[in-house]
Design a protein around this motif. Structure first.
Motif, PDB file in Angstrom:
ATOM      1  N   ALA A 113     -19.858 -20.679  74.996  1.00  0.00           N
ATOM      2  CA  ALA A 113     -18.442 -20.774  74.640  1.00  0.00           C
ATOM      3  C   ALA A 113     -18.073 -22.203  74.257  1.00  0.00           C
ATOM      4  CB  ALA A 113     -17.584 -20.320  75.810  1.00  0.00           C
TER       5      ALA A 113
ATOM      6  N   ASP B 111      -7.236 -22.692  73.912  1.00  0.00           N
ATOM      7  CA  ASP B 111      -6.925 -21.265  74.029  1.00  0.00           C
ATOM      8  C   ASP B 111      -7.766 -20.465  73.028  1.00  0.00           C
ATOM      9  OD1 ASP B 111      -5.837 -18.859  74.711  1.00  0.00           O
ATOM     10  OD2 ASP B 111      -3.863 -19.251  73.843  1.00  0.00           O
TER      11      ASP B 111
ATOM     12  N   ARG C 240     -10.598 -17.310  72.094  1.00  0.00           N
ATOM     13  CA  ARG C 240     -11.028 -15.961  72.477  1.00  0.00           C
ATOM     14  C   ARG C 240     -12.145 -15.522  71.547  1.00  0.00           C
ATOM     15  NH1 ARG C 240      -5.247 -15.728  72.707  1.00  0.00           N
ATOM     16  NH2 ARG C 240      -4.609 -15.559  74.869  1.00  0.00           N
TER      17      ARG C 240
ATOM     18  N   ASN D 152     -14.080 -13.461  68.846  1.00  0.00           N
ATOM     19  CA  ASN D 152     -13.622 -12.696  67.695  1.00  0.00           C
ATOM     20  C   ASN D 152     -14.555 -11.513  67.505  1.00  0.00           C
ATOM     21  OD1 ASN D 152     -13.539 -11.989  64.719  1.00  0.00           O
ATOM     22  ND2 ASN D 152     -11.847 -13.439  64.829  1.00  0.00           N
TER      23      ASN D 152
ATOM     24  N   TRP E   4     -15.270 -16.988  67.024  1.00  0.00           N
ATOM     25  CA  TRP E   4     -14.176 -17.283  67.950  1.00  0.00           C
ATOM     26  C   TRP E   4     -12.876 -17.391  67.176  1.00  0.00           C
ATOM     27  CZ3 TRP E   4     -14.940 -17.517  73.170  1.00  0.00           C
ATOM     28  CH2 TRP E   4     -16.272 -17.535  73.581  1.00  0.00           C
ATOM     29  N   GLU E   5     -11.771 -17.165  67.882  1.00  0.00           N
ATOM     30  CA  GLU E   5     -10.451 -17.345  67.275  1.00  0.00           C
ATOM     31  C   GLU E   5      -9.591 -18.209  68.176  1.00  0.00           C
ATOM     32  OE1 GLU E   5      -8.188 -13.276  68.486  1.00  0.00           O
ATOM     33  OE2 GLU E   5      -9.677 -13.129  66.879  1.00  0.00           O
ATOM     34  N   CYS E   6      -8.765 -19.024  67.552  1.00  0.00           N
ATOM     35  CA  CYS E   6      -7.873 -19.933  68.273  1.00  0.00           C
ATOM     36  C   CYS E   6      -6.463 -19.360  68.226  1.00  0.00           C
ATOM     37  CB  CYS E   6      -7.910 -21.319  67.634  1.00  0.00           C
ATOM     38  SG  CYS E   6      -6.752 -22.477  68.384  1.00  0.00           S
ATOM     39  N   ALA E   7      -5.870 -19.158  69.379  1.00  0.00           N
ATOM     40  CA  ALA E   7      -4.519 -18.606  69.450  1.00  0.00           C
ATOM     41  C   ALA E   7      -3.473 -19.648  69.062  1.00  0.00           C
ATOM     42  CB  ALA E   7      -4.237 -18.088  70.856  1.00  0.00           C
TER      43      ALA E   7
END
Length: 59
Positions: free
Chosen positions: A6, A17, A19, A21, A28-31
């Motif tokens: 991660a 933040d 999560r 994807n 991965w995605e950034c909120a």
């Protein structure tokens, strides 16, 4: 295969933040900034790791 590594922060905005994807392995995605990115391990370098110390006590 080992577990997914991660990232600690978003490479675009620096926020933590993140999560996984659904696009695939390493995605991965950034909120915070609403961006998605993918991490990929390319391999080991041919030169390897070079140590500069002798590993012993100096007296």
């Amino acid at each position: 295969m080992s577990e997914r590594a991660a990232p600690f922060y978003c490479p675009y905005c620096g926020d933590e933040d993140l999560r996984p994807n659904e696009e695939g392995h390493g995605a991965w995605e950034c909120a915070a900034c609403n961006r998605a990115f993918q991490l990929k391990f390319l391999g080991l370098l041919a030169r390897g790791v070079q140590r500069t110390d002798t590993g012993g006590d100096r007296t």
